[in-house]
Enzyme design. Structure first.
Site, mmCIF file in Angstrom:
data_model
loop_
_atom_site.group_PDB
_atom_site.id
_atom_site.type_symbol
_atom_site.label_atom_id
_atom_site.label_comp_id
_atom_site.label_asym_id
_atom_site.label_seq_id
_atom_site.Cartn_x
_atom_site.Cartn_y
_atom_site.Cartn_z
ATOM 1 N N LYS A 19 31.509 -56.018 73.823
ATOM 2 C CA LYS A 19 31.237 -57.457 73.865
ATOM 3 C C LYS A 19 32.227 -58.159 74.801
ATOM 4 O O LYS A 19 31.865 -59.015 75.593
ATOM 5 C CB LYS A 19 31.282 -58.045 72.448
ATOM 6 N N GLN B 92 32.936 -59.513 63.444
ATOM 7 C CA GLN B 92 32.315 -58.185 63.513
ATOM 8 C C GLN B 92 32.159 -57.598 62.100
ATOM 9 O O GLN B 92 33.130 -57.488 61.359
ATOM 10 C CB GLN B 92 33.180 -57.252 64.395
ATOM 11 N N ASP C 77 25.597 -64.998 66.486
ATOM 12 C CA ASP C 77 24.947 -63.792 65.954
ATOM 13 C C ASP C 77 23.657 -64.138 65.205
ATOM 14 O O ASP C 77 22.844 -63.265 64.919
ATOM 15 C CB ASP C 77 25.899 -63.096 64.957
#
Ligand code: NDP
Length: 283
Positions: free
Chosen positions: A53, A97, A120
């Protein structure tokens, strides 16, 4: 029929290059798109994802800020960091995460996150908007799946789509997004009876199960589009949920693993961060 390969590496590179141009335009307006990535603990797969990322941010000119917290971080400490990032005007997107270490509550972490920074697309508000067909941050892997299908130029409308897997991060949102595009959608799962027959009637198959080569060629309708989300680590390397070699003889389009959905997921995260920066920059 010999399939066309849906090359996620190539398509995601094209998307990244257009994101790079858009980032420059925002920077010219004084907006510096910034993604905060929070990693708790030492999960090796999570570390790899976070590195990918950051690399994607670097390639497109998006600033990435990494927050690495020790595995013993308390729930209060993590929530307080997320709240701090919510308030930080220089941060447009926040990504925590997952999976988090077992003592931390992922649902609560998402609940305190500002939905406008939830790139997300996992906050309950964004999930609800997705299901309701309202504009929202679409979750990255499902958005990558849809982008790959759309890249074939074959209309989704009216097609029969079977999504195998009903997780909150892949199966359910993919199904909602296909439905929003007027596919006739079936969601299959571990209790589905006669999976072979269910999958065999699909014009579009999305495999998100997590079992190596589980979807075999005899389940695939001649000419179907097959999108393989699965990532399974075997001694011989990473394989998907679809028996690629055999299924490729029947599908019209098929994604390889690796090099299909995986690279798209990162590109979609960058796209969501760009959208977040553009929107917050207007305020
Ligand atoms: P989950 O384990 O959360 O969900 C798996 C789903 O598969 C469940 O809904 C389960 O059904 C269903 N399932 C299990 N066994 C069967 C079976 N025999 N027949 C039919 N359905 C079955 O996985 P995720 O959705 O998180 O991930 C799926 C795969 O995608 C994994 O390989 C993962 O690594 C990969 N992945 C890839 C990403 C990428 O960027 N490319 C991103 C995210 C995930 P039930 O609900 O009944 O248990």
């Amino acid at each position: 029929m010999i399939s066309n390969i849906l090359d996620g590496r190539k398509i995601s590179a094209e998307i990244r290059s257009s994101i790079k141009e858009e980032v420059l335009k925002l920077k010219a307006r004084g907006i510096n798109p910034t993604l905060a990535v929070v990693l708790v603990g030492e999960n090796p797969a999570s570390k790899v994802y976070v590195r990918q990322k950051e690399k994607g941010c670097g390639e497109t000119g998006i600033t990435s800020r990494k927050y690495e917290l020790p595995a013993e971080t308390t729930h209060e400490e993590l929530l307080s960091l997320v709240k701090k990032l919510n308030e930080d005007k220089e941060v447009h997107g926040i990504l925590v995460q997952f999976p988090l270490p077992a003592h931390l509550n992922e649902t609560e972490v998402l609940a305190v996150m500002n939905p406008e920074k939830d790139v997300d697309g996992f906050h309950a508000l964004n999930v609800g908007k997705l299901v309701s067909g309202l504009p929202c941050f679409e979750p990255c892997t499902p958005k990558g799946v849809i982008t790959l299908i759309e890249s074939t130029g074959i209309p989704i409308e009216g097609k029969s789509a079977v999504v195998t897997g009903r997780s909150n991060i892949v199966g359910k949102p993919v199904a909602s997004m296909l439905l929003a595009r007027n596919a006739t959608v079936t969601i299959a799962h571990s209790k589905t009876r006669n999976l072979q027959k269910v999958v065999a009637q699909a014009d579009i198959v999305v495999a998100a199960i997590g079992k190596p080569r589980f979807i075999t060629a005899d389940m695939i309708k001649e000419g179907a589009i097959v999108i393989d989300v699965g990532i399974n680590r075997l001694p011989e390397g990473i394989v998907g949920d679809v028996d690629f070699k055999e299924a490729a003889r029947k599908a019209s389009w098929i994604t390889p693993v690796p090099g299909g959905v995986g690279p798209m997921t990162i590109a979609m995260l960058l796209q969501n961060t760009l959208l977040a920066a553009g929107k917050q920059g207007e305020n």
